[in-house]
Design an enzyme around this catalytic site. Structure first.
Site, PDB file in Angstrom:
ATOM      1  CG  ASN A 194      -1.598   1.323   1.473  1.00 48.67           C
ATOM      2  OD1 ASN A 194      -2.465   1.748   0.719  1.00 48.67           O
ATOM      3  ND2 ASN A 194      -1.180   2.002   2.540  1.00 48.67           N
ATOM      4  CE1 TYR A 237       1.199   8.024  -7.076  1.00 52.93           C
ATOM      5  CE2 TYR A 237      -0.435   8.163  -8.837  1.00 52.93           C
ATOM      6  CZ  TYR A 237      -0.075   7.757  -7.570  1.00 52.93           C
ATOM      7  OH  TYR A 237      -0.975   7.063  -6.797  1.00 52.93           O
ATOM      8  CE  LYS A 273       0.888   4.237  -7.213  1.00 47.64           C
ATOM      9  NZ  LYS A 273       0.834   3.272  -6.091  1.00 47.64           N
ATOM     10  CB  THR A 298      -5.808   9.995   1.580  1.00 48.55           C
ATOM     11  OG1 THR A 298      -5.205  10.148   0.275  1.00 48.55           O
ATOM     12  CG2 THR A 298      -6.571   8.681   1.650  1.00 48.55           C
TER      13      THR A 298
END
Length: 237
Positions: free
Chosen positions: A78, A142, A146, A177
Site C-alpha cells: 500500500n 507517478y 504505477k 486522503t
C-alpha cells in the site's frame, strides 16, 4: 473460507488513511494478526496489531521485516508517494528516483522478499495498490511508476500462481486522503475502497477497478491513442 479468516496480514504504509483502514478492516474480517508497517510505526491500541518498522526503499529494512514477520499470509503493498506537478520533464532527478524507489521498486522488492513465505502458506494473498493513472499518463513520473507496478503485478501473478498465491491488483482514481487534498474531483472514501478490495479478494478476483474512472480508463486502452489523449490530434486548416 475467506482468505482473511485467521490470516496474518502485513500492510505497508499503515500509518496513512488507506493503510489504517486496511489494518482495522482486516481484523474485522477475521485476521488473527496484522503487522502495521511504516518508516516510523505508530502505537496502536489493539494487541493483535504489531507495529513494525519498514522502509520499502531500503533492502536491509525489507529483510528485517521478512525476518520479523515470516508468518505472513496476506501482503498488502500500500505504501506510495506522489510528486507535485504533472510534467515528467519538469521533475527533478531526485523526485524521479524517489518515486521509482517508492512506487515501483519498493513494492516489487517487498513482494519478492515475502514470496517464499506466501508460497509456503495455503490461501495466501498479495495485494498491490496501483492507480487509475497506471492507464492515463497525465501525472508524470507517478503515472509511469504505477504503470510499471501494474506490469510487475501481472508478472508476479503468473509466477506465483503455481504456488497458489492469489495476486490482486487494485486501480482507483482519487481517494479522500491528504495525498488528494488539492483535488476537487470525486473521491472514494478510504473505508469504501478497502471494503471493495477485500470483497474482491473474497470472490477470487485478480483485478479491482474501484471506481468509474478506473473502469473507463481500462476500457479505453483498446481505443486509438488519440481517443485517450485528444491533445494528440492535429488541427488541420
Amino acid at each position: 473460507m475467506s482468505p482473511l479468516h485467521g490470516a496474518v496480514v502485513l500492510v505497508t504504509g499503515a500509518n496513512g488513511g488507506i493503510g489504517t483502514h486496511f489494518v482495522h478492516e482486516a481484523l474485522a474480517r477475521g485476521a488473527s494478526k496484522v503487522y502495521a508497517t511504516a518508516r516510523n510505526p505508530r502505537v496502536w491500541d489493539d494487541e493483535r496489531i504489531v507495529p513494525l518498522a519498514l522502509d520499502v526503499t531500503d533492502h536491509a529494512s525489507i529483510q528485517g521485516a521478512v525476518d520479523a514477520a515470516g508468518d505472513v499470509t496476506v501482503l498488502i503493498n500500500n505504501a506510495g508517494a506522489s510528486v507535485a506537478g504533472a510534467g515528467i520533464l519538469s521533475h527533478t532527478d531526485e523526485e524521479i528516483r524517489a518515486n521509482v524507489e517508492t512506487n515501483f521498486l519498493g513494492p516489487l522488492f517487498v513482494a519478492r522478499a515475502f514470496a517464499p513465505a506466501l508460497s509456503a502458506n495455503d490461501n495466501s494473498v498479495l495485494i498491490d495498490m496501483h492507480s487509475a493513472l497506471s492507464w492515463y499518463a497525465v501525472a508524470g513520473i507517478y503515472s509511469a511508476t504505477k504503470a510499471a507496478l501494474w506490469s510487475a503485478t501481472n508478472s508476479l501473478r503468473l509466477e506465483l500462481a503455481p504456488a497458489g498465491v492469489h495476486v490482486v491488483g487494485v486501480h482507483v482514481a482519487y481517494v479522500d486522503t491528504p495525498m488528494a487534498a488539492n483535488s476537487t474531483d470525486p473521491k472514494t472514501a478510504p473505508a469504501d475502497l478497502v471494503n471493495i478490495v477485500f470483497d474482491a479478494v473474497a470472490t477470487g478476483k485478480h483485478e479491482v477497478l474501484a471506481d468509474e474512472t478506473s473502469e473507463q480508463l481500462k476500457a479505453g486502452l483498446s481505443a486509438p491513442l488519440e481517443a485517450l489523449y485528444p491533445q494528440l490530434a492535429r488541427t488541420t486548416t
